[in-house]
Design a protein around this motif. Structure first.
Motif, PDB file in Angstrom:
ATOM      1  N   ASP A  93       0.751  -1.385   0.681  1.00 54.86           N
ATOM      2  CA  ASP A  93      -0.105   0.284   0.081  1.00 54.86           C
ATOM      3  C   ASP A  93       0.639   1.169  -0.050  1.00 54.86           C
ATOM      4  N   ASP A  94       2.280   0.917  -0.622  1.00 56.41           N
ATOM      5  CA  ASP A  94       3.052   2.565  -0.152  1.00 56.41           C
ATOM      6  C   ASP A  94       3.576   2.110  -1.517  1.00 56.41           C
ATOM      7  N   PRO A  95       3.266   3.181  -2.898  1.00 54.54           N
ATOM      8  CA  PRO A  95       3.915   2.501  -4.513  1.00 54.54           C
ATOM      9  C   PRO A  95       5.305   4.038  -4.251  1.00 54.54           C
ATOM     10  N   ALA A  96       5.080   4.383  -3.385  1.00 60.34           N
ATOM     11  CA  ALA A  96       6.368   5.104  -2.942  1.00 60.34           C
ATOM     12  C   ALA A  96       7.333   4.371  -2.855  1.00 60.34           C
ATOM     13  N   ALA A  97       7.295   3.319  -2.047  1.00 62.29           N
ATOM     14  CA  ALA A  97       8.523   2.529  -1.713  1.00 62.29           C
ATOM     15  C   ALA A  97       8.608   1.357  -2.067  1.00 62.29           C
ATOM     16  N   LEU A  98       7.682   0.260  -2.705  1.00 55.05           N
ATOM     17  CA  LEU A  98       7.441  -0.523  -3.443  1.00 55.05           C
ATOM     18  C   LEU A  98       8.098  -1.200  -4.412  1.00 55.05           C
ATOM     19  N   GLU A  99       8.844   0.443  -5.118  1.00 56.39           N
ATOM     20  CA  GLU A  99       9.507   0.141  -6.382  1.00 56.39           C
ATOM     21  C   GLU A  99      10.629  -0.647  -5.703  1.00 56.39           C
ATOM     22  N   SER A 100      11.966   0.256  -4.836  1.00 54.84           N
ATOM     23  CA  SER A 100      12.756  -0.091  -4.841  1.00 54.84           C
ATOM     24  C   SER A 100      12.919  -1.373  -4.004  1.00 54.84           C
ATOM     25  N   VAL A 101      11.304  -2.214  -2.829  1.00 48.17           N
ATOM     26  CA  VAL A 101      11.529  -2.482  -2.042  1.00 48.17           C
ATOM     27  C   VAL A 101      11.613  -4.193  -3.160  1.00 48.17           C
ATOM     28  N   THR A 102      10.378  -4.073  -3.744  1.00 47.74           N
ATOM     29  CA  THR A 102      10.487  -5.199  -5.267  1.00 47.74           C
ATOM     30  C   THR A 102      12.184  -5.183  -6.034  1.00 47.74           C
ATOM     31  N   ARG A 103      12.894  -4.265  -6.037  1.00 45.87           N
ATOM     32  CA  ARG A 103      14.231  -4.789  -6.587  1.00 45.87           C
ATOM     33  C   ARG A 103      14.685  -5.547  -5.525  1.00 45.87           C
ATOM     34  N   LEU A 104      15.288  -4.981  -4.696  1.00 50.19           N
ATOM     35  CA  LEU A 104      15.677  -5.115  -3.290  1.00 50.19           C
ATOM     36  C   LEU A 104      15.322  -6.990  -3.571  1.00 50.19           C
ATOM     37  N   SER A 105      13.728  -6.405  -2.833  1.00 52.07           N
ATOM     38  CA  SER A 105      13.521  -8.354  -3.153  1.00 52.07           C
ATOM     39  C   SER A 105      13.951  -9.803  -4.411  1.00 52.07           C
ATOM     40  N   GLY A 106      13.909  -8.702  -5.060  1.00 52.20           N
ATOM     41  CA  GLY A 106      13.941  -9.150  -6.252  1.00 52.20           C
ATOM     42  C   GLY A 106      15.562 -10.473  -6.476  1.00 52.20           C
ATOM     43  N   HIS A 107      16.421  -9.424  -5.952  1.00 51.16           N
ATOM     44  CA  HIS A 107      17.971 -10.296  -5.548  1.00 51.16           C
ATOM     45  C   HIS A 107      18.722 -10.149  -4.494  1.00 51.16           C
TER      46      HIS A 107
END
Length: 247
Positions: A93-107
């Motif tokens: 529910d936090d689009p501002a942080a989700l992109e960075s978090v998703t990149r972190l998670s994917g790596h």
């Protein structure tokens, strides 16, 4: 390749040798390893207990510490699973942080998965001589698919004989807060796991999560088994100080 080593709070507090072993393995694989000094917890205990605010705060802290790394590697399927699988849910529910978090998670990877499937390590720096049995920790197995990877690495060590236990994929009873909330059930699960270990005749039981190892060792010792060694996969693969042979 710049790899951030997430040591995990449990390793830092209870058995730092696992962190040093993971560092040695990553360096042996040719990685430039970064170990942020201020790292603490991935936030999993809070997340599992319903404290999402605390878990989010720790996740953002971790994101800042490892943002310049190509990969994050942890000697724990549990912590790696928290970052890779649950962080995106935590910030849904936090689009501002989700992109960075998703990149972190994917790596983010569990150690043996990274060694086998990303850097494809060929030479294992440690030596071991003896029979081992392997416990498949729940989070690494079910969230990240870690099962063949540690066995593939052990197979590269000429002195290792792997004796598979019955029900190697069954929970040892730790489960983080589960072992605190449901102590009697956890104890019975751990005793069953220990019985399977004993029946293999192996000199050591190995796993990829320190929480499981502490739980298993505690029950082995309380049940009178003072001989069976309880080792993290990183310790076996890296060797004691890189020189000694375990008997």
């Amino acid at each position: 390749m710049r790899v951030g080593l997430f040591v995990t709070c449990l390793v830092d507090l209870m058995r730092p040798s696992i962190g040093f072993a993971a560092l040695r393995l990553l360096e042996a694989a040719g990685c430039e390893v970064v170990v942020p000094a201020g790292q603490t917890c991935c936030g999993q205990p809070g997340y599992n207990s319903g404290d999402s605010a605390a878990a989010r705060a720790l996740a953002l802290k971790l994101l800042g510490e490892f943002k310049d790394c190509d990969y994050i590697v942890a000697p724990s399927g549990s912590c790696a699973g928290m970052i890779r699988v649950h962080y995106p849910t935590l910030f849904a529910d936090d689009p501002a942080a989700l992109e960075s978090v998703t990149r972190l998670s994917g790596h983010t990877y569990e150690l043996t998965d990274f060694l086998v499937n990303v850097v494809k390590i060929k030479n294992i720096p440690g030596r071991y001589s003896g029979t081992l049995t392997y416990h498949d920790s729940c989070a690494g197995l079910r969230e990240l698919g870690v099962q063949a990877q540690p066995r593939a690495l052990l197979a590269k060590m000429p002195g290792v004989t792997l004796a598979e236990m019955s029900e190697s994929t069954t929970c040892c009873g730790f489960g983080g807060t589960f072992s605190v909330k449901f102590g009697d059930i956890s104890t019975r699960m751990a005793d069953k796991k220990c019985a399977h270990i004993t029946r293999t005749g192996a000199a050591a039981v190995v796993a990829g999560d320190l929480g499981c190892l502490l739980n298993i060792e505690g029950r082995l010792r309380r049940n009178g088994d003072m001989q069976t060694r309880v080792l993290h996969i990183a310790e076996v693969l890296a060797g004691e100080s890189g020189e000694n042979t375990w008997k």
